[in-house]
Motif scaffolding. Sequence first.
Motif, PDB file in Angstrom:
ATOM      1  N   ASN A 100      -3.896  10.157  -4.640  1.00 24.38           N
ATOM      2  CA  ASN A 100      -4.212  10.689  -3.427  1.00 24.38           C
ATOM      3  C   ASN A 100      -3.160  10.780  -2.265  1.00 24.38           C
ATOM      4  O   ASN A 100      -2.915  11.344  -1.570  1.00 24.38           O
ATOM      5  N   SER A 101      -2.607   9.499  -2.166  1.00 28.70           N
ATOM      6  CA  SER A 101      -1.731   9.133  -1.333  1.00 28.70           C
ATOM      7  C   SER A 101      -0.386   9.820  -1.373  1.00 28.70           C
ATOM      8  O   SER A 101       0.374  10.280  -0.479  1.00 28.70           O
ATOM      9  N   GLU A 119     -10.946   5.229  -5.049  1.00 25.10           N
ATOM     10  CA  GLU A 119      -9.790   4.683  -4.487  1.00 25.10           C
ATOM     11  C   GLU A 119      -9.088   3.615  -5.571  1.00 25.10           C
ATOM     12  O   GLU A 119      -7.928   3.162  -5.500  1.00 25.10           O
ATOM     13  N   ILE A 159       0.418  12.120   1.613  1.00 20.42           N
ATOM     14  CA  ILE A 159       1.016  11.431   2.620  1.00 20.42           C
ATOM     15  C   ILE A 159       2.443  11.599   2.213  1.00 20.42           C
ATOM     16  O   ILE A 159       3.417  12.427   2.899  1.00 20.42           O
ATOM     17  N   TYR A 160       3.094  11.318   1.008  1.00 18.93           N
ATOM     18  CA  TYR A 160       4.234  11.210   0.518  1.00 18.93           C
ATOM     19  C   TYR A 160       5.089  12.630   0.149  1.00 18.93           C
ATOM     20  O   TYR A 160       5.909  13.014   0.919  1.00 18.93           O
ATOM     21  N   ALA A 165      -2.985   8.477   8.389  1.00 14.49           N
ATOM     22  CA  ALA A 165      -2.592   7.448   7.401  1.00 14.49           C
ATOM     23  C   ALA A 165      -3.000   6.203   8.171  1.00 14.49           C
ATOM     24  O   ALA A 165      -3.654   5.247   7.370  1.00 14.49           O
ATOM     25  N   TYR A 170       0.929  -1.166  -0.013  1.00 13.26           N
ATOM     26  CA  TYR A 170      -0.114   0.176  -0.091  1.00 13.26           C
ATOM     27  C   TYR A 170       0.825   1.185   0.084  1.00 13.26           C
ATOM     28  O   TYR A 170       1.809   1.350   0.904  1.00 13.26           O
ATOM     29  N   PRO A 171       0.630   2.052  -0.768  1.00 16.01           N
ATOM     30  CA  PRO A 171      -0.528   2.226  -1.728  1.00 16.01           C
ATOM     31  C   PRO A 171      -0.286   1.763  -3.095  1.00 16.01           C
ATOM     32  O   PRO A 171      -0.894   2.393  -4.020  1.00 16.01           O
ATOM     33  N   PHE A 213      -2.788   5.811  -6.355  1.00 13.23           N
ATOM     34  CA  PHE A 213      -1.901   6.291  -5.550  1.00 13.23           C
ATOM     35  C   PHE A 213      -1.924   7.651  -5.587  1.00 13.23           C
ATOM     36  O   PHE A 213      -1.191   8.358  -4.691  1.00 13.23           O
ATOM     37  N   VAL A 232       3.682   2.193   3.228  1.00 15.61           N
ATOM     38  CA  VAL A 232       3.560   3.619   3.500  1.00 15.61           C
ATOM     39  C   VAL A 232       4.142   3.700   5.463  1.00 15.61           C
ATOM     40  O   VAL A 232       4.535   4.654   5.385  1.00 15.61           O
TER      41      VAL A 232
END
Length: 972
Positions: A817-818, A786, A822-823, A865, A747-748, A815, A878
């Motif tokens: 959105n992640s 998603e 997040i990243y 997350a 993931y992701p 991915f 992640v």
Amino acid sequence: MRLPSLQYLQLFVSISLPLLLVPDSSLGVKVLSFQEDGIATGQSVGIYKGEMSRNNHIYSFTFCMRFKIFYLHQRGTIFFIYDTVEDKCWMLRGGNLRKYDIDNPNIDNPNIDNPNIDNPNFDNPNIDNPNIDNPNIDNPNIDNPNIDNPNIDNPNIDNPNIDNPNIDNPNIDNPNIDNPNIDNPNIDNPNIDNPNIDNPNIDNPNIDNPNIDNPNIDNPNIDNPNIDNLNIDNPNIGVDRGLIQTFLDGEKVQQSYYTVDRPVFGDFAAVGNGQAPEDSFSGDITQVNVWDRVLSDEDIRGMAQCKSDPKGNFISWEVGWKLNNATSYDQPLAKFCQVEEEKLYFWFPEVSDYVGQYVCEALGTHLPHVTSLEEAEDLYHQSEVRWPESDHCPLYYWSSLNDRANENVWVAAYDTKIIDNSSYWGPDEPNGYRYENCAAVKRVGLIDDDCAWDRCALCIFTEPQRFSFLGTCEPELRNVYFVAYQEEYGGLVFKSYGAYHIKKENGTWLYVDTVNDYTIAIMEHFVPHFPMGRRVWRLEREVCGQESGGRREMLLTPCHHHQYTCDDGTCIPHHYRCDLKYDCRDRSDEMECELISFPSDYHQHLPPRVPGKEDSKLPVIVKFIIKSIDVETVKMSMQLSYEIEMSWFDNRLNYFNLKTNDSLNSPRLDTMRKLWSPLVKLLNTDTIDSSLLADDATTLVRRLVPPLGRDEGAAAEVDIYSGEENPLSVSRKYSTIYACSFDLTLYPFDNQYCDVHLQIVSGQVSFLDVHPNSSVVYLGGTVLNEYKIGTLQVFLEKDYEPGEARIRVPMTRLFGNSILTIYIPSLILTIISYLTFFFRTSIFDVRVMVALTSLLVLATLFAQASSSLPKTSYFKMVDIWLLFCVGITFLVIIFHVLIDNRFVTEMSNTKGQQHQQQQTKVKAFHDSTDFREVLLATIPVIPATVLVPTEAFPAIVPAIPAVLPAIVPGIT
């Protein structure tokens, strides 16, 4: 009753040129009449007077005839050739009219049962069918060493009846050898006049000499002695072998191929009888001719049009016939081709407009629509000529026009089209306003009249109308088809091709057998009192297995095969029947729309079984139609809005009148509840197992093949479809949450799938199996919030439970959105924490504050997350990334602490050295007498807060003595 019909039949397997004779059309042609009373007998026959030799074999031929039918028995044999020596009855048989021969599209050759054309679907004991190994017949395609067939020269058997060229038999006079004392098949003796050879010294191209290989003739004795020459295509002859053509009234109506493995020969020919009463012919026969060659299409067309009258060279009609229980008369040839265009008129006095409209339409026509005064006058004239003793309808004839719907807007009752009839109304007509809405015909023109009054009805036909009497279970069409006649004024009688009539006696309609003189059924009183349409009859004899005394519904209809008959006898297209809208005027087309026929031993709890394979499982085709997908990764679940459609064949059922549009083939709810259906188990969900046949289910019958035929016992045009070939389909909509097992390690950047575990069962023991043609269809969008949905698949594995299937929904995580949430933020925070290394060393508080803030944000981001993902016992990609970012930031803070600690230590050391230097400079000041030097030496150690520019020294120097003690302790 006589039904005129002109028919030619052409059968051939090779080609030759005809000799055409043009006759005088005024000369009479002999016509033979058989069984005018319609009583079947084996004694009525005409025997051919001409000489026939069984040695005269023909391999291709043309057979022609003309005939009229009076009555049809079980069969109607017009002509046959018989070989008395070998006792072969049907060497050639023509006009073998059977019950299926009238308007039946399923019979290849409806009017001739030719023994040389064997139907491969039937094992005829009189015919050597190459497709059937009949133990009673030595089949030339099957080498049977155990049967010495006198008609087949078996090289392994010395047959005394056949001169085998491989065996010298002195007891046989070989007809192919001129000299009976010499058994030499290869020598033609010119000294002996052999009656079997026209001229032994001349190779006549028109005679097939068995001893001479004529390149223009296909000689069966020469080409290959071991193979029947009929099966060899000689390149010197333009022959389309095995071709059979049928001509009707000079036009080709049928063509097929069949290989005949024997010639036609015999020593006896007859017309009008088939050696059994049920095979005898009732009607007129004339011009029966047989040629030993194939006539051209032009020749046959010329005979059909009475332009020629050639005589057959194998069987000639003009040779004559010896008659027994038959009569003959002469008729000019030209009269056979005269087309009778005389109209037929049926009068019905004293009926209302409604009854008049019904009678004519139920008879297959309409009330007259006159367009001139001449036509009106002609109707009265016809009545006076045809029925001079009647009252000739002194008042009016009903017309087909009315203005019931809109006043003074006149339309035809049968199609409601507006008619412009302003030019042929009578004087001062129409004048009845809204009280007179029907048009009637008077000598002076049309008038409007009260529809309820009794007037005459006149039905006009251009040709005799054929009717079908349905619901009688009659196996022979001769007893199903009727023709209407008016033998008395206002009367009506229906006569079948066989012995049955429908007639009115003493005000009662009877269904009778005129040959055996008994009543079959009596029609119950009905208004209007005519038999056309769907009526109830009281049985006097057994009909369709129903005992006498019962009441039975039967239908007399003029409608064609592709039409449906309304209760009132009118016709609509057959596919309009039960199409969810009214098409019949009496709305009977939407009544009794029963779709499924259940046998008496049908049980809802028992599944259908494959015939002959009772231990096998019933294959069920499953179609999974998914309309929407919603995946929740945190809950490890997938919610589907879908439809399950299952199809199977139930060989116990029959279906009625299936439409090409499957949506119209839906049974009623009460019928659907009687059906068996599989039990659906959804294994990876909490949904309770349920049957598809719920109230919200949709049940359809899919039409895949044509009907088996018509229901002979139904009082309607009912097509029967087999449940063994047309599947039953049941579908139902669901909305279900399925448990999924996701592997979130990547993931992701992961790919997932979720399976729908489906099992179909029947009771406690499963006799069902999922068919390999099962499929899944996804109708929604492929991109979700998603995931992106891949290609759905159906899995059927051997290790699955019986009836189990899995629908796999593959998903690729999006991915983007992640990356954004997040990243990228975590990467930026990590970079910011790293940049604190480039801050000034002295600002420790700022460096630490920035690093700690980054660490706190990263921790918050990590927690956020983690909360959006299911809790797992393993690390996800992640998680590793965020831990890496947190760890880096934590290390940055540690570095800052270490650096600051080193900096503080060095600062302490630096301050100690500065203090020592300061003490040294103070001592030097005390020792110095030059105040200015002391002052200049002291200034560098003065705190930055009292430093002033050197340009201000002149103003400051005078004040130094006053402030110096305060600045430099110890100075006075």
